[in-house]
Design a protein around this motif. Structure first.
Motif, PDB file in Angstrom:
ATOM      1  N   GLU A 152       3.138  21.473   6.112  1.00  0.00           N
ATOM      2  CA  GLU A 152       2.746  20.930   4.576  1.00  0.00           C
ATOM      3  C   GLU A 152       3.205  19.744   4.119  1.00  0.00           C
ATOM      4  O   GLU A 152       3.709  18.888   4.284  1.00  0.00           O
ATOM      5  CB  GLU A 152       3.053  21.780   3.639  1.00  0.00           C
ATOM      6  N   SER A 154       1.712  16.279   0.882  1.00  0.00           N
ATOM      7  CA  SER A 154       1.467  15.759  -0.096  1.00  0.00           C
ATOM      8  C   SER A 154       0.755  14.759   0.258  1.00  0.00           C
ATOM      9  O   SER A 154       1.342  13.768   1.076  1.00  0.00           O
ATOM     10  CB  SER A 154       2.038  15.844  -1.201  1.00  0.00           C
ATOM     11  N   TYR A 169       9.520  23.015  -2.183  1.00  0.00           N
ATOM     12  CA  TYR A 169       7.904  24.021  -2.015  1.00  0.00           C
ATOM     13  C   TYR A 169       6.710  23.205  -2.246  1.00  0.00           C
ATOM     14  O   TYR A 169       6.053  23.810  -2.003  1.00  0.00           O
ATOM     15  CB  TYR A 169       8.186  24.738  -4.055  1.00  0.00           C
ATOM     16  N   ASP A 170       7.270  22.160  -3.176  1.00  0.00           N
ATOM     17  CA  ASP A 170       5.674  21.469  -3.933  1.00  0.00           C
ATOM     18  C   ASP A 170       6.442  19.577  -4.269  1.00  0.00           C
ATOM     19  O   ASP A 170       7.424  19.550  -4.136  1.00  0.00           O
ATOM     20  CB  ASP A 170       4.988  21.822  -4.982  1.00  0.00           C
ATOM     21  N   SER A 171       5.711  19.038  -3.908  1.00  0.00           N
ATOM     22  CA  SER A 171       5.239  17.547  -4.537  1.00  0.00           C
ATOM     23  C   SER A 171       4.923  16.612  -4.658  1.00  0.00           C
ATOM     24  O   SER A 171       3.156  17.269  -4.479  1.00  0.00           O
ATOM     25  CB  SER A 171       5.770  16.589  -3.030  1.00  0.00           C
ATOM     26  N   GLN A 172       4.460  15.971  -5.694  1.00  0.00           N
ATOM     27  CA  GLN A 172       3.881  15.213  -6.049  1.00  0.00           C
ATOM     28  C   GLN A 172       4.042  13.675  -6.040  1.00  0.00           C
ATOM     29  O   GLN A 172       5.298  12.803  -6.282  1.00  0.00           O
ATOM     30  CB  GLN A 172       3.049  15.296  -7.553  1.00  0.00           C
ATOM     31  N   LYS A 215       8.685  29.622  -7.720  1.00  0.00           N
ATOM     32  CA  LYS A 215       7.723  29.374  -6.615  1.00  0.00           C
ATOM     33  C   LYS A 215       7.128  28.622  -7.753  1.00  0.00           C
ATOM     34  O   LYS A 215       6.243  29.462  -8.937  1.00  0.00           O
ATOM     35  CB  LYS A 215       7.149  29.354  -6.146  1.00  0.00           C
ATOM     36  N   ARG A 265       3.717  25.449  -8.817  1.00  0.00           N
ATOM     37  CA  ARG A 265       3.661  23.600  -8.269  1.00  0.00           C
ATOM     38  C   ARG A 265       2.985  22.782  -9.358  1.00  0.00           C
ATOM     39  O   ARG A 265       3.184  23.266 -10.257  1.00  0.00           O
ATOM     40  CB  ARG A 265       1.669  24.262  -7.787  1.00  0.00           C
ATOM     41  N   TYR A 300      -1.066  29.161  -4.786  1.00  0.00           N
ATOM     42  CA  TYR A 300      -1.892  28.050  -4.446  1.00  0.00           C
ATOM     43  C   TYR A 300      -3.208  27.168  -5.183  1.00  0.00           C
ATOM     44  O   TYR A 300      -3.435  27.554  -6.164  1.00  0.00           O
ATOM     45  CB  TYR A 300      -3.573  28.090  -3.294  1.00  0.00           C
ATOM     46  N   LYS A 303      -4.710  19.556   0.171  1.00  0.00           N
ATOM     47  CA  LYS A 303      -4.737  18.160  -0.644  1.00  0.00           C
ATOM     48  C   LYS A 303      -5.311  17.410  -1.429  1.00  0.00           C
ATOM     49  O   LYS A 303      -5.850  17.198  -1.199  1.00  0.00           O
ATOM     50  CB  LYS A 303      -2.611  18.741  -0.423  1.00  0.00           C
TER      51      LYS A 303
END
Length: 400
Positions: A90, A92, A134-137, A177, A179, A231, A343
């Protein structure tokens, strides 16, 4: 629990969807050549929802990715240090950076593939993450990167792009979880709600953890375990985001759009009639909707999945069919990964060099009757440029 990394490795070398029992694929085509497989429905709240009738899907074709993206770029990640290598899939993206979460540490590269920095590390101290990211920006403008873990998470970890820990941002609600989406001075959190939990589907908060707004939708909650996924933000829209919950228990689902102005609205669903509902994911592209249907593969007490078929629907004509996706700018590579890896407005493929070479060789065989000499030469050139000792390759393209 679905083992996602294994899923992606399997998908990277499997050929599926439009093939017949002789191992061939359908001719090139576009969704508009298919029959009408969806209709528009108006909800009680006045929302317009596209509903695909799975029994009407009959057309099969191979779709060139150049019909969906403006251009394609292949990026070789830095391999000058063994610690720079990545296995996780995955990604970003921002205008100039690529962020990849790995088993032990988050790694940042520039868009040329050069290693930039390690972002934090696993541990129990300040600025360290104890669980899976789990997620990143990535926020280039403000020299920040935001990481969120999974499993009873109460904060977002903030670093600068050099990897220095800056601060924690407390979450207004704990989540399993989630986003992240940045909105100037606020954060939008899209969560994966568990049944029985007191957690909204979406909320907006400031950087101090103060709640600004929230949306509850209990009917999308999933059973309390980690197989389900969420998602969002595939298209990189500024003020809204598509949102889909992948349930480990097959059910009738809806893809939503969330807007900070208009709230939550349904956009796409599928009518399976009397058929057994398979595991599935729905995606939104700028001009199309995509359905992926999966087959469970048992692995002891766990399981993985293999893509059984993929369907595309044109938003304007409501025509479409089953399709395989061909990376034609690279000579004709048959792509089999998740569209959900997209993404921030980009198609994204993060792939091991050995898997990429295998796909190229399979593609030359599978697509032989559709490729001209120039295509074959391009495939050979790409193949020759790849070494099994390389770090992963990132293939990206901007959606049209």
């Amino acid at each position: 629990m679905i083992k996602k990394e294994l899923i992606l490795c399997i998908l990277a070398v499997c050929l599926f969807s439009c093939k017949d029992n002789k191992g061939t694929i359908a001719p090139f085509g576009v969704p508009e050549q298919g029959n009408i497989i969806a209709e528009l429905n108006i909800t009680e709240n006045g929302d317009t929802v596209v509903s695909c009738d799975i029994e009407k899907v009959s057309y099969s074709f191979s779709l060139k990715i150049s019909d969906l993206i403006d251009s394609i770029e292949i990026i070789k990640l830095d391999a000058t240090n063994p610690d720079y290598y990545v296995k996780s899939r995955e990604v970003s993206l921002s205008d100039n950076y690529i962020g990849i979460k790995t088993e032990n540490q988050y790694k940042l590269f520039d868009k040329k593939g050069k290693f930039v920095s390690y972002i934090g590390r696993r541990g129990g101290g300040p600025g360290e993450y104890s669980d899976f990211i789990y997620d990143s920006q990535i926020d280039e403008e403000n020299n920040r990167i935001y990481l969120i873990e999974m499993d009873n998470v109460s904060k977002i970890l903030v670093y600068d792009l050099s990897g220095n820990y800056v601060e924690d941002i407390p979450l207004a609600y704990k989540l399993h979880k989630g986003r992240i989406k940045l909105n100037n001075k606020t954060l939008t959190i899209i969560s994966l709600p568990w049944r029985g939990d007191e957690t909204p589907l979406v909320w907006v908060q400031d950087f101090k953890g103060n709640l600004i707004s929230e949306i509850w939708k209990n009917e999308v909650a999933v059973q309390p375990e980690f197989s389900s996924e969420i998602y969002s933000n595939m298209l990189g829209r500024k003020n809204n985001s598509e949102l889909f919950i992948v349930s480990a228990e097959p059910r009738c689902d809806t893809l939503y759009n969330y807007s900070t102005i208009n709230g939550l609205s349904p956009k796409f669903t599928v009518n399976y009639s009397d058929k057994k509902i398979p595991l599935h994911t729905y995606y939104e592209l700028p001009h199309h909707y995509i359905i992926e249907l999966y087959e469970k593969i048992a692995m002891g007490i766990d399981y993985t999945t293999s893509t059984n078929s993929r369907i595309i629907i044109d938003k304007k004509t409501l025509r479409g069919g089953y399709f395989d996706l061909i990376l034609d700018p690279l000579g004709g590579i048959l792509y089999n990964g998740y569209i959900a890896e997209a993404k921030n407005g980009y198609f994204v493929l993060n792939i091991d060099p050995g898997d990429l070479k295998d796909i190229i060789n399979d593609s030359k065989s599978m697509l032989k009757k559709y490729l001209n000499e120039r295509d074959i030469q391009k495939l050979q050139e790409v193949d020759a440029s790849i070494s099994y000792d390389d770090n992963n390759y990132i293939i990206i393209g901007k959606w049209k």
